[in-house]
Write a protein that holds these residues in place. Sequence first.
Motif, PDB file in Angstrom:
ATOM      1  N   GLY A  90       0.805  -1.207   0.000  1.00 59.61           N
ATOM      2  CA  GLY A  90       0.000   0.000   0.000  1.00 59.61           C
ATOM      3  C   GLY A  90       0.838   1.257   0.000  1.00 59.61           C
ATOM      4  O   GLY A  90       2.072   1.223   0.040  1.00 59.61           O
ATOM      5  N   LEU A  91       0.147   2.386  -0.038  1.00 57.75           N
ATOM      6  CA  LEU A  91       0.740   3.702   0.102  1.00 57.75           C
ATOM      7  C   LEU A  91       0.186   4.349   1.364  1.00 57.75           C
ATOM      8  O   LEU A  91      -0.936   4.066   1.783  1.00 57.75           O
ATOM      9  N   LYS A 145      -5.081   8.118  -6.354  1.00 55.49           N
ATOM     10  CA  LYS A 145      -4.714   8.145  -7.774  1.00 55.49           C
ATOM     11  C   LYS A 145      -3.359   7.476  -7.997  1.00 55.49           C
ATOM     12  O   LYS A 145      -3.200   6.676  -8.935  1.00 55.49           O
ATOM     13  N   LEU A 146      -2.396   7.778  -7.136  1.00 56.36           N
ATOM     14  CA  LEU A 146      -1.071   7.164  -7.265  1.00 56.36           C
ATOM     15  C   LEU A 146      -1.146   5.652  -7.068  1.00 56.36           C
ATOM     16  O   LEU A 146      -0.481   4.890  -7.778  1.00 56.36           O
ATOM     17  N   ALA A 147      -1.949   5.224  -6.108  1.00 55.08           N
ATOM     18  CA  ALA A 147      -2.084   3.784  -5.846  1.00 55.08           C
ATOM     19  C   ALA A 147      -2.715   3.068  -7.035  1.00 55.08           C
ATOM     20  O   ALA A 147      -2.233   2.009  -7.478  1.00 55.08           O
ATOM     21  N   ALA A 148      -3.789   3.634  -7.571  1.00 49.80           N
ATOM     22  CA  ALA A 148      -4.478   3.005  -8.703  1.00 49.80           C
ATOM     23  C   ALA A 148      -3.558   2.918  -9.914  1.00 49.80           C
ATOM     24  O   ALA A 148      -3.530   1.899 -10.625  1.00 49.80           O
ATOM     25  N   ARG A 149      -2.786   3.971 -10.133  1.00 54.91           N
ATOM     26  CA  ARG A 149      -1.896   4.004 -11.296  1.00 54.91           C
ATOM     27  C   ARG A 149      -0.819   2.936 -11.210  1.00 54.91           C
ATOM     28  O   ARG A 149      -0.325   2.440 -12.234  1.00 54.91           O
ATOM     29  N   GLY A 178      -3.516  -1.165  -1.045  1.00 57.39           N
ATOM     30  CA  GLY A 178      -3.663  -0.596   0.284  1.00 57.39           C
ATOM     31  C   GLY A 178      -3.533   0.918   0.292  1.00 57.39           C
ATOM     32  O   GLY A 178      -2.704   1.489  -0.418  1.00 57.39           O
ATOM     33  N   LEU A 179      -4.350   1.566   1.119  1.00 54.84           N
ATOM     34  CA  LEU A 179      -4.274   3.009   1.315  1.00 54.84           C
ATOM     35  C   LEU A 179      -4.350   3.292   2.807  1.00 54.84           C
ATOM     36  O   LEU A 179      -5.416   3.204   3.414  1.00 54.84           O
ATOM     37  N   SER A 180      -3.207   3.612   3.401  1.00 56.38           N
ATOM     38  CA  SER A 180      -3.137   3.938   4.828  1.00 56.38           C
ATOM     39  C   SER A 180      -3.245   5.453   4.949  1.00 56.38           C
ATOM     40  O   SER A 180      -2.274   6.175   4.752  1.00 56.38           O
ATOM     41  N   GLY A 230     -11.335   5.834  -0.321  1.00 56.61           N
ATOM     42  CA  GLY A 230     -10.824   4.487  -0.516  1.00 56.61           C
ATOM     43  C   GLY A 230      -9.855   3.965   0.512  1.00 56.61           C
ATOM     44  O   GLY A 230      -9.222   2.922   0.285  1.00 56.61           O
ATOM     45  N   ALA A 231      -9.708   4.634   1.648  1.00 56.72           N
ATOM     46  CA  ALA A 231      -8.770   4.164   2.675  1.00 56.72           C
ATOM     47  C   ALA A 231      -9.055   2.711   3.055  1.00 56.72           C
ATOM     48  O   ALA A 231     -10.206   2.324   3.250  1.00 56.72           O
TER      49      ALA A 231
END
Length: 217
Positions: A155-156, A175-179, A184-186, A200-201
């Motif tokens: 994740g990021l 956006k960075l994670a999807a790209r 994961g989004l913390s 989306g966390a």
Amino acid sequence: MSLSEIRTRIEDACQNAQRDPASVSLIAVSKVQPNDRVRAVLEQGHTLYGENKVQEAQGKWPDFRTDFPDAQVHLIGPLQSNKVRPAMELFDAIHTVDREKLARRIADMAQQLGRCPDLFIQVNTGEEPQKAGILPAETDAFVETVRAMDLTVAGLMCIPPVEETPSLHFALLAKLAARNGVEGLSMGMSADFEQAIAFGATHVRVGSAIFGERDYG
């Protein structure tokens, strides 16, 4: 506030965002909290905790895990390269991978230990000079660098600037994670975790609202 109230607010935020509440993990931030407060939350059945410092976590979690073997602990504070081994032996996830030297040390230690915690890359979405994290423009390349070390990017993570609207930073991190194909989004803390869930966390970090105000004295 209490653990049950925070859980209810997470469920409500997920309902508003048309998300499954099971897709959001609540990290109870237990740093600098007295052991009796942490034990009280453990006794309520909560299993996921966050610590800022390796040494502090070493002083309490081995004993807690004897009584609560299902407990998981994530490192959400900065990690020095010379603390990588104890961190990897203790934590189930590290949310603050933010430089190539650290990633290399983790990769080498993973080979020695035969295991690796989940790894989150910290992104300095506000580009604040005093704050750790990869700059947004460098995130794609850094994700590729870490993956080239045979490490999985789970994740990021970000900590938005206190004086800016957090939703802008949550949107950027998502956006960075999807790209980069990162799941994961913390992101999101006591004051803004509901906004983070809307963006989306997957992991929100809540401390004093669960345990009470910290005493740094």
